[in-house]
Scaffold this motif. Structure first.
Motif, PDB file in Angstrom:
ATOM      1  N   GLU A   1       0.809  -1.217   0.000  1.00 36.64           N
ATOM      2  CA  GLU A   1       0.000   0.000   0.000  1.00 36.64           C
ATOM      3  C   GLU A   1       0.841   1.266   0.000  1.00 36.64           C
ATOM      4  O   GLU A   1       0.303   2.371  -0.130  1.00 36.64           O
ATOM      5  N   LEU A   2       2.170   1.130   0.126  1.00 32.54           N
ATOM      6  CA  LEU A   2       3.040   2.288   0.227  1.00 32.54           C
ATOM      7  C   LEU A   2       3.572   2.716  -1.136  1.00 32.54           C
ATOM      8  O   LEU A   2       3.895   1.885  -1.985  1.00 32.54           O
ATOM      9  N   LEU A   3       3.665   4.027  -1.320  1.00 31.65           N
ATOM     10  CA  LEU A   3       4.284   4.609  -2.502  1.00 31.65           C
ATOM     11  C   LEU A   3       5.519   5.365  -2.030  1.00 31.65           C
ATOM     12  O   LEU A   3       5.414   6.276  -1.211  1.00 31.65           O
ATOM     13  N   CYS A   4       6.676   4.970  -2.537  1.00 39.67           N
ATOM     14  CA  CYS A   4       7.931   5.520  -2.036  1.00 39.67           C
ATOM     15  C   CYS A   4       8.615   6.414  -3.072  1.00 39.67           C
ATOM     16  O   CYS A   4       8.616   6.125  -4.264  1.00 39.67           O
ATOM     17  N   TYR A   5       9.197   7.478  -2.572  1.00 41.54           N
ATOM     18  CA  TYR A   5       9.974   8.423  -3.360  1.00 41.54           C
ATOM     19  C   TYR A   5      11.353   8.484  -2.710  1.00 41.54           C
ATOM     20  O   TYR A   5      11.451   8.577  -1.493  1.00 41.54           O
TER      21      TYR A   5
ATOM     22  N   LYS B   1       7.298  -0.343  -3.338  1.00 40.53           N
ATOM     23  CA  LYS B   1       7.156   0.243  -4.669  1.00 40.53           C
ATOM     24  C   LYS B   1       7.767   1.636  -4.705  1.00 40.53           C
ATOM     25  O   LYS B   1       7.417   2.496  -3.899  1.00 40.53           O
ATOM     26  N   VAL B   2       8.693   1.852  -5.638  1.00 41.09           N
ATOM     27  CA  VAL B   2       9.332   3.154  -5.803  1.00 41.09           C
ATOM     28  C   VAL B   2       8.671   3.888  -6.964  1.00 41.09           C
ATOM     29  O   VAL B   2       8.738   3.442  -8.114  1.00 41.09           O
ATOM     30  N   VAL B   3       8.034   4.997  -6.651  1.00 38.54           N
ATOM     31  CA  VAL B   3       7.368   5.811  -7.671  1.00 38.54           C
ATOM     32  C   VAL B   3       8.382   6.632  -8.446  1.00 38.54           C
ATOM     33  O   VAL B   3       8.309   6.758  -9.675  1.00 38.54           O
ATOM     34  N   LYS B   4       9.354   7.194  -7.708  1.00 38.12           N
ATOM     35  CA  LYS B   4      10.341   8.073  -8.348  1.00 38.12           C
ATOM     36  C   LYS B   4      11.652   8.043  -7.589  1.00 38.12           C
ATOM     37  O   LYS B   4      11.668   8.101  -6.369  1.00 38.12           O
TER      38      LYS B   4
END
Length: 225
Positions: free
Chosen positions: A71-75, A91-94
């Motif tokens: 559920e996490l979106l990582c930058y 999960k790495v978004v950017k």
């Protein structure tokens, strides 16, 4: 004979790479890291990591009741930080090469958080300042502390490898920059280096290996710079 210093310990493969290039190097750890016990707030699903130490702080303190990694979106900042996040199933978004670049990316994206930023006690204010100036909601959580390990050297080095602004601060606590060239892992570190060193180079990527690659690239010219 030229003298080279790395302000971070190198592994056997890295030392072998330099030896094969005919480069002798002295190493020491200019800083040490302590990961803290801290309570991670549960109301965030957008995380910002500016270093691997922030990731390790998260891993040390995450609980079962926190959002599931899916559920996490990582930058994040840096390839090594991205690799560690993905290795742990996040999960790495950017990924960007420095914190300012990451902050500008977030400002220009439609996704506005709120963001939870994992920081240390010596983090630079660039990211927070940019987010704040643009009305981006975020909260900082201190997950680790950086400690300086000053060490005095008798010689002046031809070239010094730096991996963080804190490493520069640590070295300069007990030494003068002299005429040494500084090779830096990224722009944030180089920005600090330029305050003290006349000659500053930046690695092509924000990794230790890339810093060594830059050293090997410029080594033949060091004697005449």
């Amino acid at each position: 004979m030229m003298s080279i210093l790395s302000t971070r310990s190198l592994d056997k493969t890295q030392m072998s790479m330099l030896k094969n290039a005919g480069i002798s190097i002295e190493t020491y750890d200019a800083i040490s890291i302590t990961h803290l016990n801290t309570e991670i707030p549960t109301a965030f699903s957008h995380y910002i990591f500016t270093s691997k130490n922030g990731v390790r702080a998260y891993l040390k303190n995450r609980k079962e009741y926190l959002p599931h990694p899916d559920e996490l979106l990582c930058y994040c900042v840096g390839e090594k930080t991205k690799s560690l996040l993905e290795e742990k199933g996040l999960k790495v978004v950017k990924m960007t090469n420095n914190a300012s670049e990451l902050a500008h990316f977030i400002v220009n994206e439609s996704e506005k958080g709120p963001f939870l930023v994992f920081t240390g006690n010596r983090n630079r204010p660039d990211l927070g300042n940019i987010l704040r100036q643009n009305g981006i909601s975020f909260r900082e959580i201190k997950g680790y502390e950086t400690h300086l390990n000053p060490h005095s050297f008798e010689c002046e080095f031809s070239c010094i490898l730096f991996y963080s602004p804190s490493g520069i601060n640590s070295f300069l606590t007990a030494n003068k920059p002299g005429n040494s060239m500084a090779i830096c892992i990224g722009e944030t570190t180089a920005k600090e280096a330029r305050k003290h060193f006349i000659k500053v180079k930046i690695a092509d990527k924000a990794t230790t290996d890339a810093v060594l690659d830059k050293l090997i690239e410029i080594y033949p010219t060091l004697a005449i710079t």
